[in-house]
Design a protein around this motif. Sequence first.
Motif, PDB file in Angstrom:
ATOM      1  N   GLU A  64      54.457 -71.193 -14.408  1.00 49.77           N
ATOM      2  CA  GLU A  64      54.393 -69.730 -14.805  1.00 49.77           C
ATOM      3  C   GLU A  64      53.873 -69.172 -16.002  1.00 49.77           C
ATOM      4  O   GLU A  64      53.631 -68.051 -16.348  1.00 49.77           O
ATOM      5  N   ILE A  65      53.418 -70.312 -16.828  1.00 53.15           N
ATOM      6  CA  ILE A  65      52.547 -70.036 -18.218  1.00 53.15           C
ATOM      7  C   ILE A  65      51.362 -70.592 -18.100  1.00 53.15           C
ATOM      8  O   ILE A  65      51.415 -71.858 -17.509  1.00 53.15           O
ATOM      9  N   SER A  66      50.414 -69.974 -18.507  1.00 56.25           N
ATOM     10  CA  SER A  66      48.864 -70.518 -18.572  1.00 56.25           C
ATOM     11  C   SER A  66      48.784 -71.548 -19.397  1.00 56.25           C
ATOM     12  O   SER A  66      48.994 -71.606 -20.478  1.00 56.25           O
ATOM     13  N   GLY A  67      48.301 -72.742 -18.831  1.00 51.06           N
ATOM     14  CA  GLY A  67      47.789 -74.086 -19.774  1.00 51.06           C
ATOM     15  C   GLY A  67      48.752 -75.015 -19.772  1.00 51.06           C
ATOM     16  O   GLY A  67      48.605 -76.095 -20.416  1.00 51.06           O
ATOM     17  N   SER A  68      49.860 -74.868 -19.001  1.00 50.69           N
ATOM     18  CA  SER A  68      50.967 -75.900 -19.132  1.00 50.69           C
ATOM     19  C   SER A  68      50.501 -77.321 -18.524  1.00 50.69           C
ATOM     20  O   SER A  68      50.762 -78.441 -19.374  1.00 50.69           O
ATOM     21  N   GLY A  69      49.799 -77.273 -17.450  1.00 52.73           N
ATOM     22  CA  GLY A  69      49.118 -78.591 -16.908  1.00 52.73           C
ATOM     23  C   GLY A  69      47.993 -79.043 -17.955  1.00 52.73           C
ATOM     24  O   GLY A  69      47.904 -80.246 -18.355  1.00 52.73           O
ATOM     25  N   CYS A  70      47.283 -78.156 -18.651  1.00 55.58           N
ATOM     26  CA  CYS A  70      46.072 -78.527 -19.550  1.00 55.58           C
ATOM     27  C   CYS A  70      46.466 -79.272 -20.677  1.00 55.58           C
ATOM     28  O   CYS A  70      46.286 -80.001 -21.367  1.00 55.58           O
ATOM     29  N   ALA A  71      47.623 -78.632 -21.202  1.00 51.98           N
ATOM     30  CA  ALA A  71      48.340 -78.753 -22.360  1.00 51.98           C
ATOM     31  C   ALA A  71      48.802 -80.451 -22.506  1.00 51.98           C
ATOM     32  O   ALA A  71      49.105 -80.940 -23.398  1.00 51.98           O
ATOM     33  N   LEU A  72      49.376 -80.811 -21.233  1.00 52.76           N
ATOM     34  CA  LEU A  72      50.051 -82.056 -20.991  1.00 52.76           C
ATOM     35  C   LEU A  72      48.928 -83.183 -21.539  1.00 52.76           C
ATOM     36  O   LEU A  72      49.172 -84.401 -21.926  1.00 52.76           O
ATOM     37  N   GLY A  73      47.555 -82.652 -21.186  1.00 53.88           N
ATOM     38  CA  GLY A  73      46.421 -83.779 -21.633  1.00 53.88           C
ATOM     39  C   GLY A  73      46.349 -84.311 -23.135  1.00 53.88           C
ATOM     40  O   GLY A  73      46.470 -85.419 -23.542  1.00 53.88           O
ATOM     41  N   GLY A  74      46.835 -83.153 -24.181  1.00 50.54           N
ATOM     42  CA  GLY A  74      47.088 -83.455 -25.371  1.00 50.54           C
ATOM     43  C   GLY A  74      48.253 -84.330 -25.761  1.00 50.54           C
ATOM     44  O   GLY A  74      48.208 -84.899 -26.617  1.00 50.54           O
ATOM     45  N   VAL A  75      49.203 -84.069 -25.067  1.00 49.48           N
ATOM     46  CA  VAL A  75      50.601 -84.921 -25.203  1.00 49.48           C
ATOM     47  C   VAL A  75      50.001 -86.481 -24.847  1.00 49.48           C
ATOM     48  O   VAL A  75      50.572 -87.166 -25.756  1.00 49.48           O
ATOM     49  N   ILE A  76      49.635 -86.385 -23.748  1.00 48.14           N
ATOM     50  CA  ILE A  76      49.314 -87.860 -23.362  1.00 48.14           C
ATOM     51  C   ILE A  76      48.353 -88.622 -24.252  1.00 48.14           C
ATOM     52  O   ILE A  76      48.625 -89.493 -24.651  1.00 48.14           O
ATOM     53  N   ALA A  77      47.409 -87.877 -24.960  1.00 48.21           N
ATOM     54  CA  ALA A  77      46.411 -88.432 -25.723  1.00 48.21           C
ATOM     55  C   ALA A  77      47.099 -88.751 -27.010  1.00 48.21           C
ATOM     56  O   ALA A  77      46.992 -89.898 -27.684  1.00 48.21           O
ATOM     57  N   SER A  78      48.079 -87.932 -27.466  1.00 50.18           N
ATOM     58  CA  SER A  78      48.870 -88.204 -28.611  1.00 50.18           C
ATOM     59  C   SER A  78      49.625 -89.493 -28.647  1.00 50.18           C
ATOM     60  O   SER A  78      49.297 -90.285 -29.550  1.00 50.18           O
ATOM     61  N   TYR A  79      50.213 -89.867 -27.498  1.00 44.85           N
ATOM     62  CA  TYR A  79      50.838 -90.963 -26.920  1.00 44.85           C
ATOM     63  C   TYR A  79      50.091 -92.096 -27.140  1.00 44.85           C
ATOM     64  O   TYR A  79      50.097 -93.186 -27.596  1.00 44.85           O
ATOM     65  N   VAL A  80      48.836 -91.969 -26.433  1.00 46.28           N
ATOM     66  CA  VAL A  80      47.960 -93.027 -25.798  1.00 46.28           C
ATOM     67  C   VAL A  80      47.243 -93.577 -27.194  1.00 46.28           C
ATOM     68  O   VAL A  80      46.960 -94.550 -27.407  1.00 46.28           O
ATOM     69  N   ALA A  81      46.885 -92.407 -28.109  1.00 45.25           N
ATOM     70  CA  ALA A  81      46.032 -92.763 -29.410  1.00 45.25           C
ATOM     71  C   ALA A  81      47.127 -93.510 -30.255  1.00 45.25           C
ATOM     72  O   ALA A  81      46.388 -94.021 -31.261  1.00 45.25           O
ATOM     73  N   SER A  82      48.293 -93.431 -30.105  1.00 40.16           N
ATOM     74  CA  SER A  82      49.283 -94.231 -30.911  1.00 40.16           C
ATOM     75  C   SER A  82      49.547 -95.906 -30.687  1.00 40.16           C
ATOM     76  O   SER A  82      50.550 -96.346 -31.270  1.00 40.16           O
ATOM     77  N   THR A  83      49.077 -96.086 -29.812  1.00 38.78           N
ATOM     78  CA  THR A  83      49.101 -97.642 -29.295  1.00 38.78           C
ATOM     79  C   THR A  83      48.019 -98.214 -28.722  1.00 38.78           C
ATOM     80  O   THR A  83      46.646 -97.536 -29.003  1.00 38.78           O
ATOM     81  N   SER A  84      47.723 -99.388 -28.091  1.00 39.17           N
ATOM     82  CA  SER A  84      46.536 -99.959 -27.835  1.00 39.17           C
ATOM     83  C   SER A  84      46.072 -99.575 -26.440  1.00 39.17           C
ATOM     84  O   SER A  84      46.744 -98.847 -25.640  1.00 39.17           O
ATOM     85  N   TYR A  85      44.672 -99.699 -26.186  1.00 41.38           N
ATOM     86  CA  TYR A  85      44.259 -99.533 -24.677  1.00 41.38           C
ATOM     87  C   TYR A  85      45.105 -99.981 -23.701  1.00 41.38           C
ATOM     88  O   TYR A  85      45.042 -99.270 -22.657  1.00 41.38           O
TER      89      TYR A  85
END
Length: 502
Positions: free
Chosen positions: A435-456
């Motif tokens: 019901e809030i705009s961008g909740s799906g899009c914002a998940l990308g930034g969360v995934i990126a924060s976790y992925v950038a913290s470890t190896s490929y």
Amino acid sequence: MKDKSKIDYSVYLVTNNELIPEGLTIYNQVEKALQNGATIVQLREKELDTGDFIKRAQKIHELTKTYNVPLIINDRVDVALSIDAEGVHVGQDDMDPVLVRKMIGNEKILGVSTRCEEELLGVINSEALIDYIGMGTTYSTSTKVVKRAPLGAQGVQALLKIISEQKPELKSVIIGGLNKYNIPFTLANCSYYGFNTNGVAVVSCIMGQQDAAKETKDIANSVKLGFRSSLSEINEVTSEEIQQITVSSNKPVIHFITNSVVKQFSANVCIAVGGSPIMSELTEEFCQFAKIPNIALVLNTGTPSTLSLNVYKSAIKAYNSQMKPIIYDPVACGATGSRRLIMEELTSVGYFTVIKGNMAELCTMAGVDGSEMRGVDSIMDLDIEKLTSILSVLAKNKRCVIVMTGKIDIVVDGITPTKSPRVAHISGGDPLMAEISGSGCALGGVIASYVASTSYFQAFEATVSAVRAYKKAGLKAASKSKGPGSFTIKFLDELYCNKEVK
């Protein structure tokens, strides 16, 4: 000539005089390449008559000997013998390798082109002493007219597997469509799956460049980066239980190229979980960004424009060149023909670490009928087992982690070499998240924060950890909220207060 067993095939330059920019010569380009990382040179001339070919070969050989680099002559045994070149390379339609070996003797290098399993087996079973093979084309290329479809990374790995099993002493180089942007991931993936090649052969990305010195340096660095990410250096997770990944206390930098509607919310969510967001679509700074430690790109194509495609492609190339993670969100890629074309072109440009979308978006990408789509919302209805099967094939084909968002999120690992893809089904969250705009899009930034913290090669674990944290925050925030307004505030608070930081 140096010991043949010690020849360095890592940066294999193949000449093409027709590609050279105006005002430069083949001698300029070859010397710049030799000065900046080329480890072996093949002189390829299909149009010159014998006398002119020999004269050119003599001059090139003087250069290669100065830098102690072997010179290979393409096809023409007579030219190679006349200048005492270090070796000869022949294609499938050229002279029989058995005859070539008899003519040049056992001390010189002999290379043979192979394009498929049948041709490779012919080399392996040949009576001739063949030192290396050139495998290709790897990707589509405009340098040479080819009659076969590109092998792709998986095709190359299949041939390397045969070599490792049947003739491990045979050296190899891969060729065709390789450049500084796709070399690192191509080599790293080969190594990760246990099938190593010895180098990459390049043509236009050096011979056709105004600054061949810089381009050769970039190619050499890309090769080193790809080889460094070898299987021996990968901390592979072997436990059946998914390892918990947390966000680095160093604050991973997250570069957003995203939906203009959700930039502020995405940035706030990113900060809440421990990331440091940058919003930029200035192509001139992408290469600088990609060199930042612990950085990842979120590429969200939710609001494309006529100029967007060049921005997207430039970003993909920059981040691929440094083997930095890209989280791709192909928003509404099945809604219109134009969006579908953007998705198809971007997925052909380079590698993504994670591709995130809803059911319709990912089914469209997988080639399943995604026509039942309303805006960015999926209205398709498939059971979990069927969806998991579709996503597993997609993850394997794209060599990435796939995330399908919905009531139950499905995360599939297409990176780790296992007999069957690892899959996580993640429940949680709350209907208020939709019901809030961008909740799906914002998940990308969360995934990126976790992925950038470890190896490929731990992207799957990182992605699962990110999705779980996001769902958990949504569930807790909803229990304290009266509606979308209060939920937005509570959601950010929950992400911030319960963030996992290592």
